[in-house]
Design an enzyme around this catalytic site. Sequence first.
Site, PDB file in Angstrom:
ATOM      1  N   GLU A  89     -29.253   1.115   7.720  1.00  0.00           N
ATOM      2  CA  GLU A  89     -29.215   0.316   6.497  1.00  0.00           C
ATOM      3  C   GLU A  89     -27.897   0.483   5.760  1.00  0.00           C
ATOM      4  OE1 GLU A  89     -32.786   2.113   4.861  1.00  0.00           O
ATOM      5  OE2 GLU A  89     -31.512   2.976   3.299  1.00  0.00           O
ATOM      6  N   CYS A 102     -22.322   0.950   0.393  1.00  0.00           N
ATOM      7  CA  CYS A 102     -22.798   2.291   0.762  1.00  0.00           C
ATOM      8  C   CYS A 102     -23.154   2.244   2.246  1.00  0.00           C
ATOM      9  CB  CYS A 102     -24.013   2.627  -0.094  1.00  0.00           C
ATOM     10  SG  CYS A 102     -24.778   4.181   0.337  1.00  0.00           S
ATOM     11  N   CYS A 109     -30.998  11.654  10.219  1.00  0.00           N
ATOM     12  CA  CYS A 109     -30.195  12.805   9.785  1.00  0.00           C
ATOM     13  C   CYS A 109     -30.897  14.089  10.217  1.00  0.00           C
ATOM     14  CB  CYS A 109     -30.035  12.789   8.262  1.00  0.00           C
ATOM     15  SG  CYS A 109     -28.992  14.145   7.664  1.00  0.00           S
ATOM     16  N   CYS A 113     -33.430  17.516   4.300  1.00  0.00           N
ATOM     17  CA  CYS A 113     -33.664  17.681   2.854  1.00  0.00           C
ATOM     18  C   CYS A 113     -35.037  17.096   2.506  1.00  0.00           C
ATOM     19  CB  CYS A 113     -32.577  16.986   2.042  1.00  0.00           C
ATOM     20  SG  CYS A 113     -30.935  17.588   2.451  1.00  0.00           S
ATOM     21  N   CYS A 116     -35.586  13.380   0.984  1.00  0.00           N
ATOM     22  CA  CYS A 116     -34.774  12.280   1.523  1.00  0.00           C
ATOM     23  C   CYS A 116     -35.463  11.564   2.685  1.00  0.00           C
ATOM     24  CB  CYS A 116     -33.426  12.835   1.984  1.00  0.00           C
ATOM     25  SG  CYS A 116     -32.363  11.579   2.699  1.00  0.00           S
ATOM     26  N   CYS A 330     -32.018   6.021  -0.376  1.00  0.00           N
ATOM     27  CA  CYS A 330     -31.416   6.061   0.952  1.00  0.00           C
ATOM     28  C   CYS A 330     -32.440   6.237   2.055  1.00  0.00           C
ATOM     29  CB  CYS A 330     -30.437   7.215   1.026  1.00  0.00           C
ATOM     30  SG  CYS A 330     -29.073   6.956  -0.052  1.00  0.00           S
TER      31      CYS A 330
HETATM   32  C1  LIG Z   1     -28.569  10.049   1.607  1.00  0.00           C
HETATM   33  S1  LIG Z   1     -27.324  11.198   1.198  1.00  0.00           S
HETATM   34  C2  LIG Z   1     -26.071  10.857   2.393  1.00  0.00           C
HETATM   35  C3  LIG Z   1     -24.860  11.688   2.256  1.00  0.00           C
HETATM   36  C4  LIG Z   1     -24.998  13.165   2.566  1.00  0.00           C
HETATM   37  N1  LIG Z   1     -25.834  13.417   3.661  1.00  0.00           N
HETATM   38  C5  LIG Z   1     -25.450  13.944   1.344  1.00  0.00           C
HETATM   39  O1  LIG Z   1     -26.536  14.523   1.392  1.00  0.00           O
HETATM   40  O2  LIG Z   1     -24.700  13.975   0.382  1.00  0.00           O
HETATM   41  C6  LIG Z   1     -26.599  10.541  -0.293  1.00  0.00           C
HETATM   42  C7  LIG Z   1     -27.193  11.048  -1.581  1.00  0.00           C
HETATM   43  O3  LIG Z   1     -28.516  10.555  -1.742  1.00  0.00           O
HETATM   44  C8  LIG Z   1     -29.303  11.579  -2.298  1.00  0.00           C
HETATM   45  N2  LIG Z   1     -30.716  11.318  -2.077  1.00  0.00           N
HETATM   46  C9  LIG Z   1     -31.412  11.390  -0.939  1.00  0.00           C
HETATM   47  N3  LIG Z   1     -32.709  11.092  -1.139  1.00  0.00           N
HETATM   48  C10 LIG Z   1     -32.830  10.812  -2.447  1.00  0.00           C
HETATM   49  C11 LIG Z   1     -33.929  10.441  -3.273  1.00  0.00           C
HETATM   50  N4  LIG Z   1     -35.168  10.312  -2.784  1.00  0.00           N
HETATM   51  N5  LIG Z   1     -33.693  10.254  -4.582  1.00  0.00           N
HETATM   52  C12 LIG Z   1     -32.442  10.384  -5.105  1.00  0.00           C
HETATM   53  N6  LIG Z   1     -31.377  10.742  -4.385  1.00  0.00           N
HETATM   54  C13 LIG Z   1     -31.569  10.952  -3.061  1.00  0.00           C
HETATM   55  C14 LIG Z   1     -28.770  12.790  -1.592  1.00  0.00           C
HETATM   56  O4  LIG Z   1     -29.139  13.988  -2.176  1.00  0.00           O
HETATM   57  C15 LIG Z   1     -27.291  12.559  -1.655  1.00  0.00           C
HETATM   58  O5  LIG Z   1     -26.755  13.040  -2.865  1.00  0.00           O
HETATM   59  S1  SF4 Z   2     -29.739  14.067   1.593  1.00  0.00           S
HETATM   60 FE1  SF4 Z   2     -30.610  13.011   3.362  1.00  0.00          FE
HETATM   61  S2  SF4 Z   2     -28.874  12.178   4.395  1.00  0.00           S
HETATM   62 FE2  SF4 Z   2     -28.045  13.741   3.019  1.00  0.00          FE
HETATM   63  S3  SF4 Z   2     -28.027  15.598   4.241  1.00  0.00           S
HETATM   64 FE3  SF4 Z   2     -29.978  15.585   3.221  1.00  0.00          FE
HETATM   65  S4  SF4 Z   2     -31.346  14.653   4.713  1.00  0.00           S
HETATM   66 FE4  SF4 Z   2     -29.289  14.131   5.341  1.00  0.00          FE
END
Ligand SMILES: C[S@@+](CC[C@H](N)C(=O)[O-])C[C@H]1O[C@@H](n2cnc3c(N)ncnc32)[C@H](O)[C@@H]1O
Ligand code: SF4
Length: 341
Positions: A89, A102, A109, A113, A116, A330
């Site tokens: 996406e 974005c 991934c 986390c 996420c 995301c």
């Molecule tokens: C999807 S990550 C991708 C980049 C990288 N992996 C990172 O963790 O920074 C981008 C941002 O989205 C945040 N994120 C992921 N899931 C989220 C959620 N459910 N609500 C708000 N922010 C979220 C992550 O913590 C990160 O700061």
């Molecule tokens: S926030 Fe999501 S995309 Fe970013 S490192 Fe954690 S699991 Fe991966």
Amino acid sequence: MDNIFDWSYDELKEWFKDSGEGSFRAKQVLDYLYKGAGSFDEMKNLNSTSREKLKEAFVIYVPEVIDKRVSKDGTVKMLLALQDGNIIETVVMKYVYGYSVCVSSQVGCAMGCSFCASTKGGMVRNLLPGEILGQVMAASKEAGERMSHVVLMGSGEPLDNFGNVLRFLELVNMKEGLCLSHRNITLSTCGLVDRIRELADMKLQITLAISLHAVTDEKRREIMPIARRWSIREILDSVRYYMDKTGRRVSFEYSLVNGVNDSLEDAYALASLLKGMKTHVNLIPVNVIREMLFRPSQNKAVESFRNALESRGIEATVRREMGGDIDAACGQLRRSYLDGM
Ligand SMILES: C[S@@+](CC[C@H](N)C(=O)[O-])C[C@H]1O[C@@H](n2cnc3c(N)ncnc32)[C@H](O)[C@@H]1O
Ligand code: SF4
């Protein structure tokens, strides 16, 4: 066959030279490609021998938009299909200064986390440089305008796909291509310290954003498995190193989760961790995703958190995720799509 979008101008020049054509052809081909040519046959300035040689060596491949949702605030979330059938996406956002896209750096991934959606099905594969670039091109096509900013904040951990992401940074900056300045690119990472240091040594002018989300290692380990590998102190040391080497400011992402990391004590602890750093904190009330029990912090807690940071001299902005009405967190749209299959 190689996707021609994985190749740089210099490499194409070499290729043309080796294949007995003039290296000036490389610029002609890139002009066509970045104006949207979908086949080598459209490249009428080239003779038929050149076109045939190109067809034998390359494909022209930009990920295909298979679905999209448009939010009330104008944000467009696109689902793109890759050549091997994987789905990623990409989100296009309109700001006063122009468009920002974005992009995803991986299919899924590996980082796990807990809040996420991108990581729920694990890591499938790394994206190739041309596939990351292809998302920027698909976004421009959607918007009818070139992108002024790119954020590597979609699915995937960009520093876990280091080589391909570096290569993407080279391609997107190419004068003969999209010519996007590194200053207009933000790379967000959960904190792979060794890679942050390597990136710093390259002295690229990209903006680095660190996803911190907790102020003690113990709490961070509960929501981000990567915290078992690198401590907050190690991350902050690498950030200082990055700032030193590149002269760039580094920002921090902090997702606010109700009752988990949003107390005033957390805010003051964050302020002392970042004390003395020229930085900016983006506070993001966590987006609810289906499988998870987390809830976003209440508005009052968000405001108090921000005020506490500012009272200690740390700049902070509350960022409500754009496109909240269209599964914009995301990885969420992709997961909804895969769940529905
Ligand atoms: C999807 S990550 C991708 C980049 C990288 N992996 C990172 O963790 O920074 C981008 C941002 O989205 C945040 N994120 C992921 N899931 C989220 C959620 N459910 N609500 C708000 N922010 C979220 C992550 O913590 C990160 O700061
Ligand atoms: S926030 Fe999501 S995309 Fe970013 S490192 Fe954690 S699991 Fe991966």
